[in-house]
Scaffold this motif. Structure first.
Motif, PDB file in Angstrom:
ATOM      1  N   SER A 129       0.809  -1.194  -0.079  1.00 57.01           N
ATOM      2  CA  SER A 129      -0.097  -0.064   0.011  1.00 57.01           C
ATOM      3  C   SER A 129       0.854   1.405  -0.145  1.00 57.01           C
ATOM      4  CB  SER A 129      -1.129   0.064   1.271  1.00 57.01           C
ATOM      5  OG  SER A 129      -1.816  -1.116   1.320  1.00 57.01           O
ATOM      6  N   ALA A 130       2.267   1.190   0.191  1.00 54.06           N
ATOM      7  CA  ALA A 130       2.989   2.390   0.432  1.00 54.06           C
ATOM      8  C   ALA A 130       3.312   3.241  -0.951  1.00 54.06           C
ATOM      9  CB  ALA A 130       4.388   1.802   0.784  1.00 54.06           C
ATOM     10  N   SER A 131       2.188   3.651  -1.425  1.00 52.39           N
ATOM     11  CA  SER A 131       2.301   4.211  -2.815  1.00 52.39           C
ATOM     12  C   SER A 131       3.165   5.358  -2.950  1.00 52.39           C
ATOM     13  CB  SER A 131       0.913   4.834  -3.258  1.00 52.39           C
ATOM     14  OG  SER A 131       0.206   5.443  -2.419  1.00 52.39           O
ATOM     15  N   VAL A 132       3.575   5.979  -1.788  1.00 53.78           N
ATOM     16  CA  VAL A 132       4.776   6.956  -1.734  1.00 53.78           C
ATOM     17  C   VAL A 132       6.040   6.522  -2.344  1.00 53.78           C
ATOM     18  CG1 VAL A 132       3.665   8.457   0.005  1.00 53.78           C
ATOM     19  CG2 VAL A 132       5.256   6.801   0.511  1.00 53.78           C
ATOM     20  N   LEU A 133       6.106   5.175  -2.259  1.00 55.96           N
ATOM     21  CA  LEU A 133       7.236   4.668  -3.141  1.00 55.96           C
ATOM     22  C   LEU A 133       7.077   3.880  -4.104  1.00 55.96           C
ATOM     23  CD1 LEU A 133       8.577   2.789   0.433  1.00 55.96           C
ATOM     24  CD2 LEU A 133       9.567   5.005  -0.511  1.00 55.96           C
ATOM     25  N   THR A 134       8.085   4.071  -5.161  1.00 53.19           N
ATOM     26  CA  THR A 134       7.944   3.342  -6.447  1.00 53.19           C
ATOM     27  C   THR A 134       7.847   1.912  -6.199  1.00 53.19           C
ATOM     28  OG1 THR A 134      10.187   3.088  -6.610  1.00 53.19           O
ATOM     29  CG2 THR A 134       9.196   5.178  -7.584  1.00 53.19           C
ATOM     30  N   PRO A 135       7.019   1.129  -7.092  1.00 51.99           N
ATOM     31  CA  PRO A 135       7.233  -0.510  -6.765  1.00 51.99           C
ATOM     32  C   PRO A 135       8.567  -0.961  -6.993  1.00 51.99           C
ATOM     33  CG  PRO A 135       5.547   0.147  -8.505  1.00 51.99           C
ATOM     34  CD  PRO A 135       6.200   1.440  -8.169  1.00 51.99           C
ATOM     35  N   LEU A 136       9.467  -0.618  -7.482  1.00 48.87           N
ATOM     36  CA  LEU A 136      11.034  -0.995  -7.677  1.00 48.87           C
ATOM     37  C   LEU A 136      11.498  -0.769  -5.955  1.00 48.87           C
ATOM     38  CD1 LEU A 136      13.322  -2.084  -8.751  1.00 48.87           C
ATOM     39  CD2 LEU A 136      14.025   0.040  -9.728  1.00 48.87           C
ATOM     40  N   ALA A 137      11.267   0.279  -5.629  1.00 52.38           N
ATOM     41  CA  ALA A 137      11.723   0.529  -4.223  1.00 52.38           C
ATOM     42  C   ALA A 137      11.045  -0.328  -3.201  1.00 52.38           C
ATOM     43  CB  ALA A 137      11.513   2.013  -3.840  1.00 52.38           C
ATOM     44  N   ARG A 138       9.976  -0.625  -3.399  1.00 54.70           N
ATOM     45  CA  ARG A 138       9.192  -1.389  -2.412  1.00 54.70           C
ATOM     46  C   ARG A 138       9.753  -3.045  -2.718  1.00 54.70           C
ATOM     47  NH1 ARG A 138       3.030  -0.101  -3.207  1.00 54.70           N
ATOM     48  NH2 ARG A 138       3.369   1.228  -5.008  1.00 54.70           N
ATOM     49  N   VAL A 139      10.080  -3.289  -3.680  1.00 53.24           N
ATOM     50  CA  VAL A 139      10.604  -4.762  -3.939  1.00 53.24           C
ATOM     51  C   VAL A 139      12.061  -4.975  -3.265  1.00 53.24           C
ATOM     52  CG1 VAL A 139       9.062  -5.537  -5.834  1.00 53.24           C
ATOM     53  CG2 VAL A 139      11.293  -4.717  -6.279  1.00 53.24           C
ATOM     54  N   GLU A 140      12.516  -3.835  -3.568  1.00 53.87           N
ATOM     55  CA  GLU A 140      13.977  -3.902  -2.963  1.00 53.87           C
ATOM     56  C   GLU A 140      14.110  -3.722  -1.409  1.00 53.87           C
ATOM     57  OE1 GLU A 140      15.923  -0.680  -5.276  1.00 53.87           O
ATOM     58  OE2 GLU A 140      16.755  -1.852  -6.792  1.00 53.87           O
ATOM     59  N   LEU A 141      13.133  -3.158  -0.906  1.00 55.25           N
ATOM     60  CA  LEU A 141      13.140  -3.121   0.610  1.00 55.25           C
ATOM     61  C   LEU A 141      12.709  -4.550   0.901  1.00 55.25           C
ATOM     62  CD1 LEU A 141      11.236   0.399   1.453  1.00 55.25           C
ATOM     63  CD2 LEU A 141      13.705  -0.367   1.940  1.00 55.25           C
ATOM     64  N   LEU A 142      11.870  -5.207   0.164  1.00 52.43           N
ATOM     65  CA  LEU A 142      11.268  -6.564   0.725  1.00 52.43           C
ATOM     66  C   LEU A 142      12.630  -7.571   0.538  1.00 52.43           C
ATOM     67  CD1 LEU A 142       9.139  -8.650   1.283  1.00 52.43           C
ATOM     68  CD2 LEU A 142       8.839  -8.777  -1.270  1.00 52.43           C
ATOM     69  N   ALA A 143      13.290  -7.363  -0.485  1.00 47.81           N
ATOM     70  CA  ALA A 143      14.539  -8.024  -0.553  1.00 47.81           C
ATOM     71  C   ALA A 143      15.537  -7.850   0.663  1.00 47.81           C
ATOM     72  CB  ALA A 143      15.193  -7.727  -1.801  1.00 47.81           C
ATOM     73  N   GLU A 144      15.630  -6.784   1.007  1.00 47.72           N
ATOM     74  CA  GLU A 144      16.620  -6.390   2.173  1.00 47.72           C
ATOM     75  C   GLU A 144      16.050  -6.678   3.442  1.00 47.72           C
ATOM     76  OE1 GLU A 144      16.961  -2.197   1.783  1.00 47.72           O
ATOM     77  OE2 GLU A 144      17.864  -2.225  -0.428  1.00 47.72           O
ATOM     78  N   ALA A 145      14.586  -6.706   3.518  1.00 49.58           N
ATOM     79  CA  ALA A 145      14.152  -7.322   4.884  1.00 49.58           C
ATOM     80  C   ALA A 145      14.214  -8.935   4.867  1.00 49.58           C
ATOM     81  CB  ALA A 145      12.764  -6.974   4.945  1.00 49.58           C
ATOM     82  N   LEU A 146      14.155  -9.406   3.757  1.00 43.22           N
ATOM     83  CA  LEU A 146      14.565 -10.885   3.898  1.00 43.22           C
ATOM     84  C   LEU A 146      15.713 -11.368   4.168  1.00 43.22           C
ATOM     85  CD1 LEU A 146      11.832 -12.194   1.206  1.00 43.22           C
ATOM     86  CD2 LEU A 146      11.605 -12.209   3.670  1.00 43.22           C
ATOM     87  N   LEU A 147      16.586 -10.600   3.450  1.00 42.58           N
ATOM     88  CA  LEU A 147      18.035 -10.838   3.782  1.00 42.58           C
ATOM     89  C   LEU A 147      18.421 -10.754   5.365  1.00 42.58           C
ATOM     90  CD1 LEU A 147      19.660  -9.132   0.992  1.00 42.58           C
ATOM     91  CD2 LEU A 147      19.872 -11.385   1.154  1.00 42.58           C
ATOM     92  N   ALA A 148      17.855  -9.615   5.883  1.00 45.07           N
ATOM     93  CA  ALA A 148      18.193  -9.339   7.218  1.00 45.07           C
ATOM     94  C   ALA A 148      17.754 -10.622   8.084  1.00 45.07           C
ATOM     95  CB  ALA A 148      17.521  -7.974   7.820  1.00 45.07           C
ATOM     96  N   LEU A 149      16.459 -11.033   8.050  1.00 45.73           N
ATOM     97  CA  LEU A 149      15.785 -12.295   8.659  1.00 45.73           C
ATOM     98  C   LEU A 149      16.568 -13.414   8.309  1.00 45.73           C
ATOM     99  CD1 LEU A 149      13.488 -12.684  10.397  1.00 45.73           C
ATOM    100  CD2 LEU A 149      12.094 -13.309   8.306  1.00 45.73           C
ATOM    101  N   HIS A 150      16.767 -13.655   6.892  1.00 48.07           N
ATOM    102  CA  HIS A 150      17.851 -15.024   6.811  1.00 48.07           C
ATOM    103  C   HIS A 150      18.951 -15.009   7.020  1.00 48.07           C
ATOM    104  CE1 HIS A 150      14.471 -15.698   3.174  1.00 48.07           C
ATOM    105  NE2 HIS A 150      14.068 -15.564   4.477  1.00 48.07           N
ATOM    106  N   ARG A 151      19.381 -13.951   7.542  1.00 47.98           N
ATOM    107  CA  ARG A 151      20.860 -14.114   8.110  1.00 47.98           C
ATOM    108  C   ARG A 151      20.737 -14.454   9.641  1.00 47.98           C
ATOM    109  NH1 ARG A 151      22.308  -8.624   4.817  1.00 47.98           N
ATOM    110  NH2 ARG A 151      23.180  -9.733   2.908  1.00 47.98           N
ATOM    111  N   LEU A 152      19.795 -14.317  10.248  1.00 48.73           N
ATOM    112  CA  LEU A 152      19.988 -14.616  11.840  1.00 48.73           C
ATOM    113  C   LEU A 152      20.193 -15.864  11.994  1.00 48.73           C
ATOM    114  CD1 LEU A 152      16.259 -13.319  12.946  1.00 48.73           C
ATOM    115  CD2 LEU A 152      18.574 -12.355  13.427  1.00 48.73           C
ATOM    116  N   PRO A 153      20.759 -16.353  12.909  1.00 51.53           N
ATOM    117  CA  PRO A 153      21.390 -17.912  13.085  1.00 51.53           C
ATOM    118  C   PRO A 153      20.069 -18.741  13.435  1.00 51.53           C
ATOM    119  CG  PRO A 153      21.804 -16.443  14.951  1.00 51.53           C
ATOM    120  CD  PRO A 153      21.471 -15.390  14.170  1.00 51.53           C
ATOM    121  N   ILE A 154      20.270 -19.737  12.673  1.00 46.40           N
ATOM    122  CA  ILE A 154      19.196 -20.565  12.714  1.00 46.40           C
ATOM    123  C   ILE A 154      19.275 -21.362  13.991  1.00 46.40           C
ATOM    124  CG2 ILE A 154      18.904 -21.072  10.110  1.00 46.40           C
ATOM    125  CD1 ILE A 154      20.423 -23.679  10.582  1.00 46.40           C
ATOM    126  N   THR A 155      20.384 -21.567  14.730  1.00 47.74           N
ATOM    127  CA  THR A 155      20.412 -22.267  15.946  1.00 47.74           C
ATOM    128  C   THR A 155      19.694 -21.557  17.157  1.00 47.74           C
ATOM    129  OG1 THR A 155      22.513 -21.435  16.219  1.00 47.74           O
ATOM    130  CG2 THR A 155      22.711 -23.393  15.232  1.00 47.74           C
TER     131      THR A 155
END
Length: 262
Positions: A101-127
Motif C-alpha cells: 500500500s506504500a504508494s509514496v514509494l515506487t514499486p521498484l523501491a518496495r520490492v528492493e525493501l522486501l529483498a533487504e528485509a528478507l536478507l536481514a531475517l535470513h541472516r539470523l542464526p538458525i540455532t
C-alpha cells in the motif's frame, strides 16, 4: 472509525478506553484484525480468532517476542488472552505503511525493501530460532488442515483453481524436494506483511508462521506477491537484490503449492 463499544474489545476493554476501532480488511488472516486509534494514544492492533487447534495468535505472540529479542523490528506484544471461545492478541502498531500500500514509494523501491528485509531475517542464526517449520512438520500440518476442511479451494492460485485439496496434497508429497536450504523464514513473505516508513523498512508483521525452513518458503511467496501487486517484470529486480538471480523454478512452484494449504 467505529465506536469501540460495538466491537470485541473483550478482555482488553478497560485497557482500550479512549480508543476507536476500525476493521482492517487487508490480508487473508483467519483472525479478525482491528486498528485502534485515540487522541494522544499510541496506535495499536487487536486480533481476535476462534479458539481451536489451528489458531495462530499464540504462535504470533511467541514469534514476535523472539524476533524483538533478536534485534529486528516488529510489533511489541502488549497482551494475549483466551476466554475459552476466542484468542485475543493486542500489539503495538509499526510506523509507516505496508509495502503493498506504500504508494509514496515506487514499486521498484518496495520490492528492493522486501529483498533487504528478507536478507536481514535470513541472516539470523538458525540455532537461535526455536520454531521449526521444515517440511517434516509442515507437510503433515497441511494434511491435517485438509482433513479438517479448512483449506480454501476458492483461494487457490489461478493455475490450480478447480483442483481438489486431495489432488494438490498428492502433488505436495510426490514433488517434495530432497533437501532444504535452511534459514529463519518469515513464512508468509507477501508485501502486506512488511512495513516501510520514510523510505526505510520499519518492521515485520503477521509473523505467526515464522520459523526455520527452506529460504524458498519466503522467496516463492515474495515472487508471487510481487507478480500479483506489480507485475512479473519486478520479480527479477527483487531476486537480483536478494542475491538469487536464477532461482530453481521447481522449488518456487513447490513452496507456492505448499502455501495453498495455509
Amino acid at each position: 472509525m467505529t465506536s469501540s463499544k460495538t466491537l470485541p474489545a473483550g478482555p482488553f476493554g478497560a485497557r482500550l478506553s479512549g480508543y476507536r476501532m476500525e476493521r482492517d480488511a487487508l490480508g487473508r488472516s483467519a483472525a479478525s484484525v482491528f486498528r485502534l486509534e485515540g487522541e494522544g494514544l499510541p496506535a495499536l492492533y487487536l486480533k481476535v480468532e476462534a479458539a481451536g487447534p489451528f489458531g495462530e495468535l499464540a504462535d504470533e505472540a511467541a514469534r514476535l517476542s523472539w524476533l524483538k529479542a533478536s534485534g529486528l523490528p516488529c510489533p511489541e506484544v502488549i497482551g494475549r488472552e483466551n476466554d475459552g471461545e476466542r484468542n485475543w492478541l493486542l500489539i503495538s502498531a509499526l510506523p509507516g505503511t505496508d509495502l503493498a500500500s506504500a504508494s509514496v514509494l515506487t514499486p521498484l523501491a518496495r520490492v528492493e525493501l522486501l529483498a533487504e528485509a528478507l536478507l536481514a531475517l535470513h541472516r539470523l542464526p538458525i540455532t537461535s530460532c526455536p520454531f521449526d517449520h521444515r517440511l517434516a512438520g509442515r507437510v503433515p500440518l497441511a494434511r491435517a488442515r485438509m482433513q479438517a476442511g479448512i483449506v480454501d479451494e476458492t483461494d487457490f492460485d489461478e493455475t490450480r483453481l478447480g483442483k481438489s485439496p486431495e489432488a494438490l496434497f498428492a502433488e505436495l508429497e510426490n514433488r517434495r524436494p530432497g533437501s532444504e536450504d535452511i534459514v529463519v523464514t518469515h513464512g508468509d513473505a507477501c508485501l502486506p506483511n512488511f512495513v516501510a516508513s520514510d523510505g526505510q523498512f520499519s518492521g515485520y508483521i503477521d509473523c505467526s508462521r515464522l520459523g526455520v525452513a527452506d529460504r524458498y518458503q519466503d522467496i516463492a511467496l515474495a515472487c508471487r506477491s510481487i507478480t500479483y501487486n506489480f507485475g512479473e517484470a519486478l520479480v527479477q529486480p527483487f531476486l537480483d537484490r536478494y542475491g538469487l538471480p536464477a532461482p530453481d523454478p521447481a522449488r518456487l512452484d513447490y513452496y507456492q503449492l505448499l502455501d495453498e494449504f495455509f
